[in-house]
Design a protein around this motif. Structure first.
Motif, short mmCIF file in Angstrom:
data_model
loop_
_atom_site.label_atom_id
_atom_site.label_comp_id
_atom_site.label_asym_id
_atom_site.label_seq_id
_atom_site.Cartn_x
_atom_site.Cartn_y
_atom_site.Cartn_z
N ASN A 126 0.83 -1.19 0.00
CA ASN A 126 0.00 0.00 0.00
C ASN A 126 0.87 1.25 0.00
OD1 ASN A 126 -2.60 -1.16 0.02
ND2 ASN A 126 -2.44 -1.58 2.22
N THR A 127 0.50 2.22 -0.84
CA THR A 127 1.17 3.52 -0.86
C THR A 127 0.09 4.56 -0.58
OG1 THR A 127 0.93 3.53 -3.29
CG2 THR A 127 3.04 2.85 -2.39
N GLN A 134 8.12 11.32 -0.89
CA GLN A 134 9.38 10.75 -0.43
C GLN A 134 9.16 9.58 0.52
OE1 GLN A 134 12.52 11.60 -1.59
NE2 GLN A 134 12.95 9.67 -0.54
N ALA A 135 8.14 9.68 1.36
CA ALA A 135 7.83 8.57 2.27
C ALA A 135 7.42 7.32 1.49
CB ALA A 135 6.71 8.97 3.23
N ALA A 141 11.62 1.48 -1.54
CA ALA A 141 13.02 1.09 -1.38
C ALA A 141 13.17 0.03 -0.29
CB ALA A 141 13.87 2.31 -1.03
N GLY A 142 12.46 0.21 0.82
CA GLY A 142 12.52 -0.77 1.89
C GLY A 142 11.94 -2.11 1.48
N ARG A 169 9.45 4.95 -11.08
CA ARG A 169 10.47 5.72 -11.79
C ARG A 169 11.27 6.60 -10.83
NH1 ARG A 169 8.39 9.30 -16.47
NH2 ARG A 169 10.64 9.73 -16.55
N ASN A 170 10.60 7.18 -9.86
CA ASN A 170 11.30 8.02 -8.89
C ASN A 170 12.36 7.22 -8.15
OD1 ASN A 170 11.86 9.52 -6.37
ND2 ASN A 170 10.20 10.85 -7.03
N PHE A 171 11.98 6.01 -7.72
CA PHE A 171 12.94 5.15 -7.02
C PHE A 171 14.13 4.80 -7.93
CE2 PHE A 171 14.20 0.63 -6.33
CZ PHE A 171 14.93 0.82 -5.16
#
Length: 284
Positions: A126-127, A134-135, A141-142, A169-171
């Motif tokens: 979930n996002t 950023q969170a 990433a985690g 894409r940001n990651f």
């Protein structure tokens, strides 16, 4: 006992009212979004004729409405905690990312089809809309690190629908995630923004405006050569306006037709395209 039945009846009534309200809002959003999308499409290409057929338009809208309603019914399943299995994976693990106003339950049909295609390690997270960009990227990433460790894999595949593709894409491009990603597949992601983004009243939604700082920065950065990018989109997307803003320069772009924004999540054709992109990226 009478009190229990009375309370149960009240709860059922409230649930029915909530579903009716949600259905009404879905109808309104589908009609308005398709109307705006078609207006934009006709202005850009007056020769377009297929959308003028009433049966075609009705099918598009009814299917999109049904898929939106299905995401609502599936939503409670997205509240369950994400489970990351441990042990060697036979194929490169896949991480699925959903879009705005959804949770990971909307990815269940794609999840099941990927498992049926032989991808034994598929994870969705979930996002939440309430967190800043950023969170969310840090959460991705985690998750990438956890999945790689649990599966003993050097890399993962990222598949993102709508905003999920932008987060992926940001990651990869801005957070040094490229070495850990084999393939990135976006589904209906607004790589050049959407004119409907102002209706997504949130800080995350503002990132999807055409010409936003985030999209300008992402599109100024070259796509890492080590990551295979595929952008899947529909020329009849009712949320990405204009629809070709879901194309990604430097990626393999696959245009489909007859699919609304949410309908793509339930489409067998889209799932097959995702499977093909993942397999061609690493030989899985």
């Amino acid at each position: 006992m009478t009190v229990v039945f009375g309370t149960f009846a009240i709860l059922l009534t409230l649930l029915a009212a909530l579903l009716a309200l949600s259905a009404g809002l879905f109808v309104l959003s589908v009609v308005l979004s398709f109307s705006i999308a078609w207006y934009e499409r006709f202005n850009g290409d007056p020769t377009v004729a297929e959308e003028r057929r009433h049966t075609f338009a009705a099918r598009l809208m009814l299917t999109e409405f049904a898929c939106l309603l299905l995401t609502l019914l599936l939503r409670p399943l997205g509240w369950l905690p994400t489970r990351i299995a441990r042990g060697p994976a036979r194929r490169t693990p896949v991480i699925l990312l959903h879009g705005l106003f959804q949770n990971r339950s909307c990815l269940l049909p794609l999840h099941w089809r990927l498992r049926a295609a032989g991808f034994d390690r598929v994870v969705s997270i979930n996002t939440p809309l309430g967190q800043d960009l950023q969170a969310l990227v840090d959460k991705v990433a985690g998750t990438v690190a956890q999945v790689r460790t649990a599966a003993g894999a050097k890399q993962v595949h990222l598949v993102g629908h709508s905003m999920g593709g932008i987060i992926a894409r940001n990651f990869i491009q801005l957070q040094d995630g490229a070495p850990y990603v084999a393939t990135c597949v976006t589904i209906g992601s607004p790589h050049r923004g959407s004119k409907l983004a102002p209706f997504a009243v949130s800080s995350l939604g503002r990132n999807l405006l055409p010409g936003s700082k985030l999209l300008t920065r992402l599109n100024a950065e070259p796509l890492p050569a080590s990551v295979r990018f595929t952008a899947i989109y529909s020329r009849h997307d009712n949320i990405i306006v204009p629809a070709d803003h879901a194309r990604l320069d430097g990626a393999e772009n696959l245009e489909l037709a007859g699919l609304g924004h949410t309908t793509m999540l339930f489409s067998r054709q889209v799932a097959e395209a995702v499977v093909a992109a993942l397999k061609s990226g690493t030989g899985d």
